[in-house]
Scaffold this motif. Structure first.
Motif, PDB file in Angstrom:
ATOM      1  N   MET A   1      32.690 -19.037  11.219  1.00  0.00           N
ATOM      2  CA  MET A   1      31.943 -17.968  10.553  1.00  0.00           C
ATOM      3  C   MET A   1      32.769 -16.688  10.404  1.00  0.00           C
ATOM      4  O   MET A   1      32.290 -15.692   9.892  1.00  0.00           O
ATOM      5  CB  MET A   1      30.658 -17.672  11.328  1.00  0.00           C
ATOM      6  N   SER A   4      33.227 -15.819   6.883  1.00  0.00           N
ATOM      7  CA  SER A   4      31.983 -15.315   6.296  1.00  0.00           C
ATOM      8  C   SER A   4      31.848 -13.826   6.551  1.00  0.00           C
ATOM      9  O   SER A   4      31.439 -13.060   5.669  1.00  0.00           O
ATOM     10  CB  SER A   4      30.770 -16.038   6.891  1.00  0.00           C
TER      11      SER A   4
ATOM     12  N   ALA B 205      30.505 -26.543   8.410  1.00  0.00           N
ATOM     13  CA  ALA B 205      30.925 -25.149   8.219  1.00  0.00           C
ATOM     14  C   ALA B 205      32.444 -24.994   8.299  1.00  0.00           C
ATOM     15  O   ALA B 205      33.026 -24.167   7.601  1.00  0.00           O
ATOM     16  CB  ALA B 205      30.248 -24.262   9.254  1.00  0.00           C
ATOM     17  N   TYR B 209      33.300 -23.128   4.999  1.00  0.00           N
ATOM     18  CA  TYR B 209      33.545 -21.688   5.148  1.00  0.00           C
ATOM     19  C   TYR B 209      34.938 -21.393   5.700  1.00  0.00           C
ATOM     20  O   TYR B 209      35.158 -20.370   6.330  1.00  0.00           O
ATOM     21  CB  TYR B 209      32.455 -21.072   6.042  1.00  0.00           C
ATOM     22  N   TYR B 215      34.699 -19.121  -0.255  1.00  0.00           N
ATOM     23  CA  TYR B 215      35.117 -17.738  -0.547  1.00  0.00           C
ATOM     24  C   TYR B 215      36.315 -17.660  -1.489  1.00  0.00           C
ATOM     25  O   TYR B 215      36.679 -16.578  -1.932  1.00  0.00           O
ATOM     26  CB  TYR B 215      35.404 -16.980   0.753  1.00  0.00           C
ATOM     27  N   LYS B 241      27.291 -19.510   0.161  1.00  0.00           N
ATOM     28  CA  LYS B 241      27.754 -18.190   0.621  1.00  0.00           C
ATOM     29  C   LYS B 241      26.593 -17.399   1.219  1.00  0.00           C
ATOM     30  O   LYS B 241      26.714 -16.786   2.267  1.00  0.00           O
ATOM     31  CB  LYS B 241      28.319 -17.396  -0.572  1.00  0.00           C
ATOM     32  N   ALA B 244      25.635 -18.752   4.605  1.00  0.00           N
ATOM     33  CA  ALA B 244      26.608 -18.373   5.637  1.00  0.00           C
ATOM     34  C   ALA B 244      26.436 -16.920   6.033  1.00  0.00           C
ATOM     35  O   ALA B 244      26.490 -16.565   7.207  1.00  0.00           O
ATOM     36  CB  ALA B 244      28.017 -18.600   5.113  1.00  0.00           C
ATOM     37  N   PHE B 245      26.202 -16.088   5.044  1.00  0.00           N
ATOM     38  CA  PHE B 245      26.025 -14.655   5.304  1.00  0.00           C
ATOM     39  C   PHE B 245      24.803 -14.427   6.195  1.00  0.00           C
ATOM     40  O   PHE B 245      24.867 -13.721   7.198  1.00  0.00           O
ATOM     41  CB  PHE B 245      25.881 -13.917   3.966  1.00  0.00           C
ATOM     42  N   LYS B 247      23.316 -16.535   8.158  1.00  0.00           N
ATOM     43  CA  LYS B 247      23.497 -17.107   9.501  1.00  0.00           C
ATOM     44  C   LYS B 247      24.463 -16.254  10.326  1.00  0.00           C
ATOM     45  O   LYS B 247      24.260 -16.051  11.518  1.00  0.00           O
ATOM     46  CB  LYS B 247      24.024 -18.542   9.382  1.00  0.00           C
ATOM     47  N   ALA B 248      25.526 -15.755   9.666  1.00  0.00           N
ATOM     48  CA  ALA B 248      26.530 -14.962  10.391  1.00  0.00           C
ATOM     49  C   ALA B 248      25.923 -13.688  10.956  1.00  0.00           C
ATOM     50  O   ALA B 248      26.332 -13.208  12.004  1.00  0.00           O
ATOM     51  CB  ALA B 248      27.695 -14.620   9.461  1.00  0.00           C
ATOM     52  N   PHE B 249      24.927 -13.146  10.261  1.00  0.00           N
ATOM     53  CA  PHE B 249      24.334 -11.898  10.726  1.00  0.00           C
ATOM     54  C   PHE B 249      22.956 -12.120  11.341  1.00  0.00           C
ATOM     55  O   PHE B 249      22.173 -11.186  11.494  1.00  0.00           O
ATOM     56  CB  PHE B 249      24.294 -10.874   9.578  1.00  0.00           C
TER      57      PHE B 249
END
Lengths: 125, 284
Positions: A1, A4, B205, B209, B215, B241, B244-245, B247-249
């Motif tokens: 991640m 990301s 992932a 990713y 990206y 995208k 992922a965004f 989930k990342a935050f």
């Protein structure tokens, strides 16, 4: 991640650049128009005006913010372009590290300059 | 009327086919060779190639199978666009000059036969199958995994991919970056990740990713434009995208796969529908 998060900051930095660069362009190059509508005052690129702005907290903060956003955006973009050259994993890691070191170095140097000029309040005209 | 004279009367135009020829054992470089092809109503580019092979040059090579846009074998670069040869009628190209080359972004095995190994390697890298924690249920199923209509709609269009490679041939990033996973594999990675029966997102992932994953997409959209099955890889990449965004935050949690649907009570099988045969393979 990790990628990301980097990508998210890349997008966020572009928004910051769009706003701050817009303000910068307005102040520096649209002085006459801003004066005409009663916002601008005088010659924006005169040394007195530059020092005056640099010694205001708001401008110092925005300079550092714009510097950080532009450096991150630029170096991430450069890294992405270089990654498209189908390089080896090792070389990619080296490029990533080099971009990070160069970006942080330039950020510290630029921030130091902004803070230094800000602290010269009263010394400069 | 004899058969041949009937065929002559069916000819609506004569097309000039310029076909890329390359035999690595004999030729130093690929070159174009020209053939005149009589075109009849409804004739596809693939039919034209068959006509050339039958009447002009039996050494011409290409890959094809179903002739109906299902198998994805006959992808070619036809008049500057990646297309299925079986899916495009000559008259619909609006030109009597047809230039046919093998799909770009792939090596040439011979004539119009591209080497699709990189496509399948990248496809394999995104683990394009359902990944679940209950492997026992997958191996010895006791029922069907539940999936609502809404959950099906989430990914169904991406499941229409026929692995023809047209999107990879059209992608400008694939053209310049050998390591880029590419629209086909990324779409299939998203197709399974967005499937409610799947919980393999963390495993995928790594590829989806990575620094060569979603990206690197420049969002040219060429992949979606050329797909013969209406799949929208550009959309899949953007959805991946966003996922992922989130989930990342921490705004979106890893989903749990749906479980086996409970048996329907009071269900009476229709007499006219034959009973499913017993499994022929059992796990020892």
């Amino acid at each position: 991640m990790r990628e990301s998060k980097l990508w998210f900051w890349h997008i966020l930095s572009s928004v910051i650049i769009l706003v701050l660069l817009g303000i910068h362009m307005g102040i520096m190059h649209l002085g006459e128009i801003l004066s005409a509508i009663g916002i601008g005052s005088g010659d924006a690129v005169a040394s007195e005006a530059v020092f005056h702005r640099s010694q205001q907290l708001m401008f110092m903060v925005t300079y550092i913010l714009l510097l950080g956003a532009a450096l991150f955006h630029g170096f991430y973009g450069l890294r992405s372009m270089l990654f498209e050259l189908s390089l080896s994993k090792g070389l990619e890691k080296s490029i990533g590290a080099l971009c990070a070191v160069a970006g942080i170095g330039l950020f510290l140097y630029g921030s130091y300059a902004a803070v230094y000029v800000f602290q010269m309040k009263g010394v400069l005209p | 009327m004899s058969k041949s004279s009937k065929q002559d009367s069916d000819i609506i135009m004569t097309a000039r086919f310029e076909v890329l020829r390359y035999n690595p054992e004999r030729d130093k470089a690929p070159h174009l060779r020209e053939y005149s092809v009589p075109v009849t109503k409804g004739m596809t580019v693939l039919d034209g190639l068959h006509w050339i092979k039958e009447h002009k040059d039996h050494t011409l090579s290409w890959r094809s199978s179903c002739r109906m846009g299902v198998c994805g074998s006959c992808g070619m670069f036809i008049n500057g666009m990646p297309r299925l040869a079986c899916n495009n009628q000559i008259v619909h190209l609006h030109s009597d000059h047809i230039i046919i080359k093998p799909l770009p972004n792939f090596d040439i095995i011979r004539d119009l036969v591209p080497d699709l190994e990189s496509l399948f390697n990248k496809h394999r890298s995104v683990k394009p199958y359902l990944i679940r924690k209950d492997s026992e249920e997958q191996n010895l199923p006791t029922g069907e995994f539940f999936q609502s209509t809404e959950e099906l709609v989430n990914y169904i269009q991406f499941a229409y991919c026929i692995k023809c490679g047209l999107c990879m041939a059209a992608c400008p990033t694939v053209a310049t970056s050998e390591n880029y996973t590419g629209p086909q594999a990324l779409t299939q990675g998203w197709r399974y990740t967005s499937d409610s029966r799947d919980e393999g997102a963390p495993e995928r992932a790594e590829e989806l990713y990575s620094s060569h994953g979603v990206y690197r997409c420049h969002f040219a959209g060429a992949c979606s434009q050329v797909c013969p099955k209406g799949v929208d890889p550009a959309l899949a990449i953007q959805m991946a995208k966003r996922d992922a965004f989130l989930k990342a935050f921490g705004s979106r949690k890893q989903r749990q796969a749906t479980s086996v649907a409970p048996p329907i009570e009071n269900w009476v099988p229709k007499a006219e529908i034959p009973k499913a045969p017993e499994p022929t393979v059992t796990k020892k």
